[in-house]
Motif scaffolding. Structure first.
Motif, short mmCIF file in Angstrom:
data_model
loop_
_atom_site.label_atom_id
_atom_site.label_comp_id
_atom_site.label_asym_id
_atom_site.label_seq_id
_atom_site.Cartn_x
_atom_site.Cartn_y
_atom_site.Cartn_z
N ALA A 46 -32.66 12.50 76.59
CA ALA A 46 -31.67 13.61 76.90
C ALA A 46 -31.08 14.17 75.61
O ALA A 46 -30.89 15.63 75.61
CB ALA A 46 -30.68 13.03 77.69
N ALA A 47 -30.90 13.61 74.44
CA ALA A 47 -30.42 14.28 73.14
C ALA A 47 -31.31 15.16 72.73
O ALA A 47 -31.03 16.45 72.28
CB ALA A 47 -29.95 13.14 72.27
N ILE A 48 -32.61 14.77 72.52
CA ILE A 48 -33.51 15.73 71.99
C ILE A 48 -33.83 16.71 72.83
O ILE A 48 -34.14 17.86 72.46
CB ILE A 48 -34.76 14.72 71.94
N LYS A 49 -33.73 16.58 74.35
CA LYS A 49 -34.08 17.70 75.20
C LYS A 49 -32.95 18.74 75.10
O LYS A 49 -33.06 20.17 75.13
CB LYS A 49 -34.28 17.16 76.64
N ALA A 50 -31.84 18.39 75.02
CA ALA A 50 -30.48 19.00 74.74
C ALA A 50 -30.28 19.88 73.31
O ALA A 50 -30.04 21.06 73.32
CB ALA A 50 -29.22 18.25 75.03
N PHE A 51 -30.57 19.18 72.39
CA PHE A 51 -30.57 19.96 71.02
C PHE A 51 -31.85 19.78 70.06
O PHE A 51 -31.44 20.15 69.13
CB PHE A 51 -29.32 18.92 70.31
N GLY A 52 -33.13 19.33 70.65
CA GLY A 52 -34.04 19.57 69.78
C GLY A 52 -33.98 18.35 68.66
O GLY A 52 -33.19 17.36 68.83
N GLY A 53 -35.08 18.43 68.11
CA GLY A 53 -35.20 17.33 66.84
C GLY A 53 -36.21 16.42 67.31
O GLY A 53 -37.29 16.52 68.21
N SER A 54 -36.13 15.15 66.81
CA SER A 54 -37.04 14.03 67.03
C SER A 54 -36.09 12.62 66.78
O SER A 54 -35.04 12.77 66.21
CB SER A 54 -37.94 14.04 66.13
N ASN A 55 -36.71 11.54 67.02
CA ASN A 55 -36.14 10.19 66.84
C ASN A 55 -36.61 9.75 65.32
O ASN A 55 -37.84 9.69 65.09
CB ASN A 55 -36.71 9.28 68.09
N VAL A 56 -35.53 9.23 64.78
CA VAL A 56 -35.84 8.61 63.67
C VAL A 56 -35.26 7.05 63.75
O VAL A 56 -34.24 6.91 64.14
CB VAL A 56 -35.00 9.28 62.42
N ILE A 57 -36.20 6.18 63.20
CA ILE A 57 -35.91 4.90 63.37
C ILE A 57 -35.04 4.25 62.02
O ILE A 57 -35.57 4.57 60.95
CB ILE A 57 -37.17 3.81 63.37
N TYR A 58 -34.01 3.91 62.45
CA TYR A 58 -32.98 3.27 61.24
C TYR A 58 -32.81 1.73 61.77
O TYR A 58 -32.52 1.47 62.84
CB TYR A 58 -31.92 3.86 61.34
N GLY A 59 -32.84 0.99 60.71
CA GLY A 59 -32.60 -0.46 61.15
C GLY A 59 -31.11 -0.79 60.91
O GLY A 59 -30.27 -0.28 59.96
N GLY A 60 -30.10 -1.52 61.72
CA GLY A 60 -29.08 -1.97 61.53
C GLY A 60 -27.99 -0.48 62.04
O GLY A 60 -28.34 0.41 61.54
N ALA A 61 -26.99 -1.03 62.81
CA ALA A 61 -25.79 -0.19 63.17
C ALA A 61 -25.05 0.73 62.18
O ALA A 61 -25.07 1.70 62.10
CB ALA A 61 -24.81 -0.87 63.94
N GLY A 62 -24.77 -0.02 60.99
CA GLY A 62 -24.13 0.63 60.02
C GLY A 62 -25.22 1.78 59.24
O GLY A 62 -24.49 2.54 59.10
N ASN A 63 -26.43 1.31 59.02
CA ASN A 63 -27.39 2.48 58.73
C ASN A 63 -27.52 3.89 59.41
O ASN A 63 -27.53 4.92 59.13
CB ASN A 63 -28.76 1.77 58.48
N LYS A 64 -27.32 3.20 61.01
CA LYS A 64 -27.54 4.56 61.70
C LYS A 64 -26.28 5.61 61.62
O LYS A 64 -26.24 6.69 61.62
CB LYS A 64 -27.67 4.12 63.20
N ILE A 65 -25.04 4.93 61.55
CA ILE A 65 -23.81 5.57 61.57
C ILE A 65 -23.76 6.29 60.19
O ILE A 65 -23.24 7.36 60.14
CB ILE A 65 -22.70 4.50 61.90
N LEU A 66 -23.85 5.60 59.08
CA LEU A 66 -24.09 6.46 57.85
C LEU A 66 -24.90 7.43 57.63
O LEU A 66 -24.65 8.38 57.19
CB LEU A 66 -24.18 5.30 56.56
N ALA A 67 -26.14 7.56 58.41
CA ALA A 67 -27.01 8.57 58.37
C ALA A 67 -26.40 9.79 58.89
O ALA A 67 -26.68 11.00 58.67
CB ALA A 67 -28.33 8.07 59.22
#
Length: 132
Positions: free
Chosen positions: A16-37
């Protein structure tokens, strides 16, 4: 950004996020890493359907907020895991983190409207054990 979880709610939210705003999925390990990204602008948003506990969110959320970003639970509500009277199983509400240049409110509304997210929310809030 997301993890590798092949969980229906996460897959549907990412699509849904990609359809609405474009882009792609990037895999990050760990909640903290995702939030900091998200805080650093490496990704437009980070989505996770559950966290281990408040330790996963505390410091990264503070940094994200200081950098102008926003974080809510997956359903667009305030993160409640830090509260002494936090709801049962609030770790299963996950998070949605966006950086300062992303429209968090609109993205949260898009994700909240996804049927799989609505069903997941019903199960979490009804205190039904959710399999991941």
């Amino acid at each position: 950004a997301s993890g590798e979880a092949a969980v229906p709610v996460t897959i549907a939210a990412k699509k849904a996020a990609i359809k609405a705003f474009g882009g792609s999925n990037v895999i990050y390990g760990g909640a903290g890493n995702k939030i900091l990204a998200a805080a650093l602008g490496e990704v437009a948003c980070s989505i996770q359907h559950r966290v281990g506990g408040p330790w996963d969110l505390c410091a990264p959320q503070a940094i994200l907020k200081a950098m102008g970003g926003t974080m809510t639970d997956l359903f667009g509500n305030e993160i409640e895991i830090f509260k002494p009277d936090a709801p049962s199983r609030c770790n299963e509400r996950g998070f949605l983190a966006t950086g300062p240049s992303s429209d968090h409110r609109t993205l949260a509304a898009v994700i909240a409207a996804v049927p799989e997210v609505q069903e997941y929310r019903k199960r979490v809030e009804a205190d039904v054990v959710v399999q991941s």
